[in-house]
Design a protein around this motif. Structure first.
Motif, PDB file in Angstrom:
ATOM      1  N   GLY A   1     -24.633   6.893  24.301  1.00  0.00           N
ATOM      2  CA  GLY A   1     -24.794   7.971  23.351  1.00  0.00           C
ATOM      3  C   GLY A   1     -23.485   8.445  22.757  1.00  0.00           C
ATOM      4  N   ASN A   2     -22.386   7.865  23.215  1.00  0.00           N
ATOM      5  CA  ASN A   2     -21.076   8.239  22.694  1.00  0.00           C
ATOM      6  C   ASN A   2     -20.736   7.351  21.494  1.00  0.00           C
ATOM      7  OD1 ASN A   2     -18.492   9.078  22.207  1.00  0.00           O
ATOM      8  ND2 ASN A   2     -17.655   8.369  24.173  1.00  0.00           N
ATOM      9  N   PRO A   3     -20.580   7.901  20.293  1.00  0.00           N
ATOM     10  CA  PRO A   3     -20.306   7.053  19.121  1.00  0.00           C
ATOM     11  C   PRO A   3     -18.919   6.427  19.142  1.00  0.00           C
ATOM     12  CG  PRO A   3     -20.196   9.376  18.530  1.00  0.00           C
ATOM     13  CD  PRO A   3     -20.718   9.329  19.944  1.00  0.00           C
ATOM     14  N   TRP A   4     -18.009   6.968  19.963  1.00  0.00           N
ATOM     15  CA  TRP A   4     -16.660   6.404  20.028  1.00  0.00           C
ATOM     16  C   TRP A   4     -16.546   5.241  21.013  1.00  0.00           C
ATOM     17  CZ3 TRP A   4     -13.727   8.206  16.284  1.00  0.00           C
ATOM     18  CH2 TRP A   4     -14.006   9.466  15.765  1.00  0.00           C
ATOM     19  N   ALA A   5     -17.628   4.903  21.666  1.00  0.00           N
ATOM     20  CA  ALA A   5     -17.568   3.835  22.672  1.00  0.00           C
ATOM     21  C   ALA A   5     -17.305   2.471  22.057  1.00  0.00           C
ATOM     22  CB  ALA A   5     -18.875   3.795  23.472  1.00  0.00           C
ATOM     23  N   GLY A   6     -17.606   2.297  20.759  1.00  0.00           N
ATOM     24  CA  GLY A   6     -17.413   0.983  20.133  1.00  0.00           C
ATOM     25  C   GLY A   6     -16.027   0.749  19.603  1.00  0.00           C
ATOM     26  N   ILE A   7     -15.125   1.734  19.689  1.00  0.00           N
ATOM     27  CA  ILE A   7     -13.793   1.542  19.122  1.00  0.00           C
ATOM     28  C   ILE A   7     -12.993   0.513  19.916  1.00  0.00           C
ATOM     29  CG2 ILE A   7     -11.587   2.679  18.674  1.00  0.00           C
ATOM     30  CD1 ILE A   7     -13.076   5.177  17.963  1.00  0.00           C
ATOM     31  N   ALA A   8     -13.014   0.655  21.238  1.00  0.00           N
ATOM     32  CA  ALA A   8     -12.233  -0.272  22.066  1.00  0.00           C
ATOM     33  C   ALA A   8     -12.717  -1.718  21.918  1.00  0.00           C
ATOM     34  CB  ALA A   8     -12.273   0.163  23.525  1.00  0.00           C
ATOM     35  N   PRO A   9     -14.036  -2.007  21.994  1.00  0.00           N
ATOM     36  CA  PRO A   9     -14.477  -3.396  21.760  1.00  0.00           C
ATOM     37  C   PRO A   9     -14.118  -3.907  20.370  1.00  0.00           C
ATOM     38  CG  PRO A   9     -16.198  -2.154  22.852  1.00  0.00           C
ATOM     39  CD  PRO A   9     -15.155  -1.162  22.451  1.00  0.00           C
ATOM     40  N   LEU A  10     -14.181  -3.034  19.362  1.00  0.00           N
ATOM     41  CA  LEU A  10     -13.838  -3.464  18.003  1.00  0.00           C
ATOM     42  C   LEU A  10     -12.360  -3.839  17.900  1.00  0.00           C
ATOM     43  CD1 LEU A  10     -14.638  -3.818  15.042  1.00  0.00           C
ATOM     44  CD2 LEU A  10     -14.100  -1.398  14.693  1.00  0.00           C
ATOM     45  N   VAL A  11     -11.509  -3.000  18.487  1.00  0.00           N
ATOM     46  CA  VAL A  11     -10.081  -3.302  18.462  1.00  0.00           C
ATOM     47  C   VAL A  11      -9.807  -4.596  19.223  1.00  0.00           C
ATOM     48  CG1 VAL A  11      -7.799  -2.507  19.214  1.00  0.00           C
ATOM     49  CG2 VAL A  11      -9.409  -0.899  18.168  1.00  0.00           C
ATOM     50  N   TRP A  12     -10.460  -4.755  20.360  1.00  0.00           N
ATOM     51  CA  TRP A  12     -10.275  -5.965  21.161  1.00  0.00           C
ATOM     52  C   TRP A  12     -10.714  -7.199  20.386  1.00  0.00           C
ATOM     53  CZ3 TRP A  12     -13.625  -9.654  23.219  1.00  0.00           C
ATOM     54  CH2 TRP A  12     -13.096 -10.487  24.204  1.00  0.00           C
ATOM     55  N   ALA A  13     -11.842  -7.104  19.659  1.00  0.00           N
ATOM     56  CA  ALA A  13     -12.336  -8.243  18.880  1.00  0.00           C
ATOM     57  C   ALA A  13     -11.384  -8.578  17.740  1.00  0.00           C
ATOM     58  CB  ALA A  13     -13.731  -7.933  18.333  1.00  0.00           C
ATOM     59  N   CYS A  14     -10.832  -7.568  17.074  1.00  0.00           N
ATOM     60  CA  CYS A  14      -9.883  -7.824  15.976  1.00  0.00           C
ATOM     61  C   CYS A  14      -8.614  -8.499  16.493  1.00  0.00           C
ATOM     62  CB  CYS A  14      -9.550  -6.521  15.264  1.00  0.00           C
ATOM     63  SG  CYS A  14     -10.933  -5.800  14.349  1.00  0.00           S
ATOM     64  N   ILE A  15      -8.097  -8.000  17.609  1.00  0.00           N
ATOM     65  CA  ILE A  15      -6.896  -8.607  18.181  1.00  0.00           C
ATOM     66  C   ILE A  15      -7.171 -10.049  18.599  1.00  0.00           C
ATOM     67  CG2 ILE A  15      -5.253  -8.481  20.087  1.00  0.00           C
ATOM     68  CD1 ILE A  15      -5.520  -5.464  19.988  1.00  0.00           C
ATOM     69  N   GLY A  16      -8.302 -10.269  19.246  1.00  0.00           N
ATOM     70  CA  GLY A  16      -8.656 -11.622  19.660  1.00  0.00           C
ATOM     71  C   GLY A  16      -8.834 -12.560  18.479  1.00  0.00           C
ATOM     72  N   THR A  17      -9.413 -12.052  17.390  1.00  0.00           N
ATOM     73  CA  THR A  17      -9.608 -12.882  16.203  1.00  0.00           C
ATOM     74  C   THR A  17      -8.272 -13.318  15.618  1.00  0.00           C
ATOM     75  OG1 THR A  17     -11.703 -11.808  15.687  1.00  0.00           O
ATOM     76  CG2 THR A  17     -10.576 -12.946  13.885  1.00  0.00           C
ATOM     77  N   PHE A  18      -7.349 -12.362  15.435  1.00  0.00           N
ATOM     78  CA  PHE A  18      -6.046 -12.712  14.872  1.00  0.00           C
ATOM     79  C   PHE A  18      -5.246 -13.604  15.816  1.00  0.00           C
ATOM     80  CE2 PHE A  18      -6.864  -9.028  12.114  1.00  0.00           C
ATOM     81  CZ  PHE A  18      -6.488  -9.564  10.895  1.00  0.00           C
ATOM     82  N   ALA A  19      -5.450 -13.433  17.128  1.00  0.00           N
ATOM     83  CA  ALA A  19      -4.723 -14.283  18.079  1.00  0.00           C
ATOM     84  C   ALA A  19      -5.267 -15.707  18.107  1.00  0.00           C
ATOM     85  CB  ALA A  19      -4.792 -13.664  19.473  1.00  0.00           C
ATOM     86  N   LEU A  20      -6.572 -15.872  17.873  1.00  0.00           N
ATOM     87  CA  LEU A  20      -7.187 -17.192  17.959  1.00  0.00           C
ATOM     88  C   LEU A  20      -7.228 -17.937  16.637  1.00  0.00           C
ATOM     89  CD1 LEU A  20     -10.232 -16.498  20.307  1.00  0.00           C
ATOM     90  CD2 LEU A  20      -8.218 -17.849  20.841  1.00  0.00           C
ATOM     91  N   THR A  21      -7.027 -17.245  15.522  1.00  0.00           N
ATOM     92  CA  THR A  21      -7.218 -17.874  14.212  1.00  0.00           C
ATOM     93  C   THR A  21      -6.333 -19.095  14.025  1.00  0.00           C
ATOM     94  OG1 THR A  21      -7.931 -15.823  13.176  1.00  0.00           O
ATOM     95  CG2 THR A  21      -7.021 -17.511  11.735  1.00  0.00           C
ATOM     96  N   ARG A  22      -5.041 -18.917  14.213  1.00  0.00           N
ATOM     97  CA  ARG A  22      -4.132 -20.045  13.976  1.00  0.00           C
ATOM     98  C   ARG A  22      -4.309 -21.162  14.991  1.00  0.00           C
ATOM     99  NH1 ARG A  22       1.815 -19.086  11.652  1.00  0.00           N
ATOM    100  NH2 ARG A  22       0.430 -18.270  10.029  1.00  0.00           N
ATOM    101  N   PRO A  23      -4.470 -20.899  16.306  1.00  0.00           N
ATOM    102  CA  PRO A  23      -4.736 -22.000  17.241  1.00  0.00           C
ATOM    103  C   PRO A  23      -6.019 -22.761  16.923  1.00  0.00           C
ATOM    104  CG  PRO A  23      -4.000 -20.082  18.451  1.00  0.00           C
ATOM    105  CD  PRO A  23      -4.218 -19.631  17.041  1.00  0.00           C
ATOM    106  N   VAL A  24      -7.074 -22.057  16.506  1.00  0.00           N
ATOM    107  CA  VAL A  24      -8.323 -22.746  16.152  1.00  0.00           C
ATOM    108  C   VAL A  24      -8.096 -23.679  14.975  1.00  0.00           C
ATOM    109  CG1 VAL A  24     -10.619 -22.381  15.161  1.00  0.00           C
ATOM    110  CG2 VAL A  24      -9.885 -21.025  17.120  1.00  0.00           C
ATOM    111  N   CYS A  25      -7.419 -23.189  13.947  1.00  0.00           N
ATOM    112  CA  CYS A  25      -7.157 -24.037  12.771  1.00  0.00           C
ATOM    113  C   CYS A  25      -6.255 -25.202  13.128  1.00  0.00           C
ATOM    114  CB  CYS A  25      -6.538 -23.200  11.660  1.00  0.00           C
ATOM    115  SG  CYS A  25      -7.630 -21.912  11.017  1.00  0.00           S
ATOM    116  N   TRP A  26      -5.281 -24.963  13.991  1.00  0.00           N
ATOM    117  CA  TRP A  26      -4.417 -26.060  14.428  1.00  0.00           C
ATOM    118  C   TRP A  26      -5.223 -27.121  15.181  1.00  0.00           C
ATOM    119  CZ3 TRP A  26      -3.265 -27.921  19.316  1.00  0.00           C
ATOM    120  CH2 TRP A  26      -2.218 -28.840  19.381  1.00  0.00           C
TER     121      TRP A  26
END
Length: 419
Positions: A45-70
């Motif tokens: 019921g806490n609307p702020w609970a999704g901030i941490a997973p969202l930040v984690w997903a964004c960081i993971g995406t930027f960290a994996l983008t170049r290795p995946v393309c490589w």
């Protein structure tokens, strides 16, 4: 029977490759799926609970983008031979200024470490290729990823249905197995067109890279020309010019001694004649070093044959054509072969060399092979790197194969037309 074995082997290889492509293309979606799972787990019921997973997903995406393309580029190059240039922006060199600060192309920093760190961040975030890679990681799962999921999905369906005792379930399992086997040799091939279309450099990036390459080539050509002019000036000053000055002094002295001491005057004139012949020989050698007469008169093949005859190595020259090229290209290829033969004798301690000259309807192809100790590499600033840059002016390439212990094979390819 042989065709059946070949088909089974192709299906097995295709199944493994499809699974590899599926795993690689689904790495970024897996990060977002994990973030969604964390959000559901933390939701209370806490609307702020999704901030941490969202930040984690964004960081993971930027960290994996170049290795995946490589990894995708490496897989496509290994499986199909299609090389997709990375097209990432190269960072300029970091230099220390007279004030003690370090300039990294963007800003001044107090230390080299800070300058490199700031340069790395700025170069990566300002590189248009990062958005191209992000686009690919979003498109690959719903294109190549979905297609490559067919074989493993068929196998999984077959395993699940075979566990049932009912006849319809077993028939469905057989159908899933047939789909997996039939699609395995082809599904993985979908990654190549997707990667070429979405990972290749854009026309603007390719144009910018070409401009940078031509700028570097122009700078290399200017430096090479300046060095050659200095060499010619030095050879003239230390050789022919000094002898000609001495020749003039000898003739002036002989002129004064002609009436008082004819014998000594004749001796000076004989010495002057020898000096004139030596100066003429040095001038001819200097001209031959700039442009060999046989190259201008008889072409590349005969010039290389003459070079092989004067070489300290036992060199064999084979040519299936007698062709004439543009003089700048002939000169570049000739001096390239000369440098390779010299390196083989001087650095590789070779005793034999084989030179092959061929024409493949798109350009000149020259192969130089020696029996030296090998281990030759194209190092930045080295002789082979300089030769590669000189050939790049004509869009030529230099390929070196030199395992430890030899032999060393060097291929020069220059696209051109025969005159």
């Amino acid at each position: 029977m042989r065709q059946l074995v070949s088909w089974v082997a192709s299906a097995c290889v295709g199944f493994v490759r499809a699974c590899v492509v599926l795993v690689v293309s689904m790495l970024v979606p897996a990060v977002w799926a994990a973030a969604a799972g964390l959000w559901i787990w933390w939701w209370g019921g806490n609307p702020w609970a999704g901030i941490a997973p969202l930040v984690w997903a964004c960081i993971g995406t930027f960290a994996l983008t170049r290795p995946v393309c490589w990894m995708v580029r490496a897989l496509v190059a290994k499986w199909t031979g299609t090389v997709i240039p990375a097209g990432y922006r190269q960072a300029p060199p970091v230099t220390q200024m007279a004030t003690g600060y370090w300039w990294n192309g963007y800003s001044y920093e107090r230390s080299r470490r800070d300058a490199l760190m700031d340069q790395r961040l700025r170069t990566r975030w300002r590189d248009p290729a990062i958005w191209r890679d992000l686009r690919f990681t979003a498109i690959a799962p719903i294109t190549a990823g979905v297609i490559c999921a067919i074989p493993p999905a068929g196998v999984a369906a077959a395993v699940l249905e075979f566990s049932q005792s009912a006849l319809p379930g077993r028939l469905a399992g057989v159908l899933g197995l047939v789909v997996a086997i039939a699609s395995a040799p082809y599904c993985w091939r979908s990654v190549e067109p997707v990667a070429v279309r979405f990972l290749g450099a854009s026309s603007a990036m390719a144009l910018a890279e070409r401009v940078d390459e031509l700028t570097a080539q122009r700078a290399d050509t200017t430096v090479a020309q300046a060095a050659e002019i200095r060499r010619i000036e030095r050879d003239l000053h230390d050789g022919a010019q000094a002898r000609l000055v001495a020749l003039g002094l000898s003739l002036a002295t002989a002129e004064k001694l002609m009436e008082t001491n004819p014998a000594q005057a004749k001796a000076l004139m004989r010495d002057a004649r020898v000096g004139a012949a030596t100066s003429l020989t040095e001038l001819r050698d200097l001209v031959r070093g700039i442009s060999p007469p046989v190259l201008n008169e008889r072409g590349l093949v005969d010039a290389v044959r003459a070079l092989a005859m004067d070489s300290p190595l036992e060199a064999d020259v084979s040519a299936d054509v007698q062709l004439r090229l543009d003089p700048p290209i002939e000169s570049a290829v000739y001096f390239g072969v000369a440098e390779l033969v010299t390196n083989a004798a001087k650095h590789a301690y070779a005793t034999r060399a084989r030179i092959s000259i061929a024409w493949d309807e798109t350009g000149i192809v020259v192969d130089v092979e020696d029996n030296g100790r090998g281990g030759a590499t194209v190092r930045a600033g080295g002789g082979l790197d300089g030769l590669r840059r000189r050939l790049a002016v004509f869009d030529g390439t230099l390929a070196v194969t030199s395992p430890a212990g030899g032999p060393t094979r060097v291929r020069i390819v220059v696209p051109c037309e025969s005159l």
